[in-house]
Design a protein around this motif. Structure first.
Motif, PDB file in Angstrom:
ATOM      1  N   VAL A 157      -0.009  54.663  48.833  1.00 24.08           N
ATOM      2  CA  VAL A 157       0.179  53.832  47.646  1.00 24.08           C
ATOM      3  C   VAL A 157       1.103  52.690  48.055  1.00 24.08           C
ATOM      4  N   SER A 158       0.722  51.460  47.713  1.00 31.13           N
ATOM      5  CA  SER A 158       1.454  50.331  48.294  1.00 31.13           C
ATOM      6  C   SER A 158       1.775  49.222  47.308  1.00 31.13           C
ATOM      7  N   ASN A 159       2.140  49.579  46.082  1.00 28.29           N
ATOM      8  CA  ASN A 159       2.490  48.540  45.108  1.00 28.29           C
ATOM      9  C   ASN A 159       3.986  48.246  45.140  1.00 28.29           C
ATOM     10  N   ALA A 160       4.374  47.597  46.239  1.00 24.28           N
ATOM     11  CA  ALA A 160       5.733  47.080  46.400  1.00 24.28           C
ATOM     12  C   ALA A 160       6.789  48.178  46.240  1.00 24.28           C
ATOM     13  N   CYS A 161       7.896  47.849  45.585  1.00 30.95           N
ATOM     14  CA  CYS A 161       9.051  48.740  45.601  1.00 30.95           C
ATOM     15  C   CYS A 161       8.987  49.891  44.605  1.00 30.95           C
ATOM     16  N   ALA A 162       7.891  50.002  43.865  1.00 31.84           N
ATOM     17  CA  ALA A 162       7.666  51.179  43.021  1.00 31.84           C
ATOM     18  C   ALA A 162       6.648  52.112  43.653  1.00 31.84           C
ATOM     19  N   ALA A 163       6.272  51.865  44.913  1.00 29.45           N
ATOM     20  CA  ALA A 163       5.152  52.569  45.535  1.00 29.45           C
ATOM     21  C   ALA A 163       5.308  54.081  45.528  1.00 29.45           C
TER      22      ALA A 163
END
Length: 402
Positions: A157-163
């Motif tokens: 999962v790679s959605n920035a700093c909430a990943a």
């Protein structure tokens, strides 16, 4: 939501690699000693002098992959996963049937940069790969699954700093839907030049240290490492000691702005309340908050306002543990590190002293105990993680009996 109708998801093992050391024990010891400090990044500081990072000590952990030499983030993730597996006492059949869900903002993007310690022109190699060689960036979960021999889903999962917060929600859903009994859940990041230089260019990099809720803060400071938790269904965890339970998770994307948080914070409030609702908890049940707390000017003030709204009259008396002041902003791994910290706080029944603030910000007067450990008077911990693009995550971790 009636929590009795929600299947239990227990944490039975943890592992961590951070600037504080190569194990979860070293991580906890470092938190209690306020031992984390940012340092110059070899090869980058000469060109971007205001950039520091909380870096994993050289040689920790060593590479012992049976496959091609893994990248920096994968190496950290493998070490943390192996520690978590040993901590939980997983048997080979449980490992082979496990799912792997890992959050990462950068993946192995540093492998395209020509070297974490390369020369000023970016030539040479990084982690055994020729400079400029094409490699899949978001391969960390797949690499960990291949190395450990898991046959469940491998999901990055790679959605920035909430990943790793979103990854935690995915892992919980796998267990609650009966698609997995055991999930290796976590986050991993390796220091890379591009995000560090980009934050400097944005004017969002603090040149001294990461100091959330300090009036003199000037931005964030990135960190690297990995944090992994073994999540199990009640059936799989039977007979094992557990750190506690993931009682509730919630996430959203408000899409307010590519980089700036929504100044109103409405979605942040809704996400935290949704996590509390799923957990069957009230604001008064929260004994500690591990905030996102990046040290940027906007984030800290907005998060204070959100906590005041969510916790109500309990807000001034609810202690916060400002994790990024110890290990920096570990980007996509931040929520996983916060989850490991929540598990350790619950296990030990105390909140370590926060890094002292030189100048507390009157615009965000949160409770940050700094004079010694604080007893965890209520067993539940609220964790927040936010990201560019408006990705928001909250979790309630329960350390006591349900």
């Amino acid at each position: 939501m009636d929590p009795s109708a929600t299947p239990d998801v227990l944490v039975t093992g943890i592992g961590a690699v951070s600037c504080l050391g190569a194990t979860a024990d070293a991580f906890w010891t470092g938190l209690k000693a306020a031992a984390g400090h940012p340092t110059a990044v070899p090869g980058l500081t000469e060109r971007v002098p205001d950039v520091l990072a909380y870096q994993v000590p050289d040689g920790a952990p060593a590479t012992d992959s049976a496959h091609a030499a893994p990248g920096r983030a994968t190496r950290f993730a493998l070490s943390a996963a192996r520690e978590a597996i040993a901590d939980a006492g997983l048997e080979p059949r449980e490992i082979s049937g496990a799912a792997v869900v890992l959050g990462t903002a950068g993946g192995e993007g540093g492998g395209r940069e020509g070297g974490h310690t390369g020369d000023a022109d970016g030539e040479g190699t990084r982690d055994g790969a020729p400079a400029g060689a094409w490699e899949p960036v978001f391969s960390v979960a797949a690499a960990v699954g291949a190395e450990l021999g898991t046959f469940g889903p491998n999901i990055s999962v790679s959605n920035a700093c909430a990943a790793s917060g979103y990854a935690l929600s995915v892992a919980v859903d796998l267990i609650r839907r009966g698609e997995a009994d055991t999930v290796l859940l976590g986050g991993a990041e390796g220091i890379a030049w591009a995000p560090l230089a980009s934050f400097s260019r944005l004017g969002a990099a603090d040149p001294e240290t990461c100091r959330p809720f300090d009036a003199e803060r000037r931005g964030t400071v990135f960190g690297e490492g990995a944090a992994v938790l073994v999540l199990q269904s009640a059936r799989a965890a039977a007979g094992r000691p557990a750190y506690g339970r993931v009682l509730g998770t919630a996430w959203s994307c408000d899409a307010h702005h590519p980089t700036a948080p929504d100044p109103g914070g409405e979605q942040l409030v809704r996400v935290a309340r949704a996590a509390l609702d799923e957990a069957g908890r009230a604001p008064g049940d929260i004994g500690c908050v591990i905030p996102h707390g990046t040290g940027t000017l906007q984030n800290d003030v907005i998060e204070y306002r959100v906590l005041r709204e969510v916790l109500g009259e309990r807000a001034p008396a609810t202690p916060l543990f400002s994790l990024k002041a110890f290990i920096g902003h570990t980007a996509g791994a931040a929520a996983a590190f916060a989850a490991v910290t929540a598990a350790l706080i619950a296990r030990h029944g105390e909140i370590p002293a926060n890094v002292p603030l030189a100048s507390p910000d009157p615009e965000c007067p949160v409770l940050l105990p700094q004079d010694g450990p604080t007893p965890l008077e209520r067993p539940d911990v609220l964790v927040n993680a936010y990201a560019f693009g408006g990705s928001n995550f909250s979790m309630v971790f329960g350390g006591g009996a349900r």
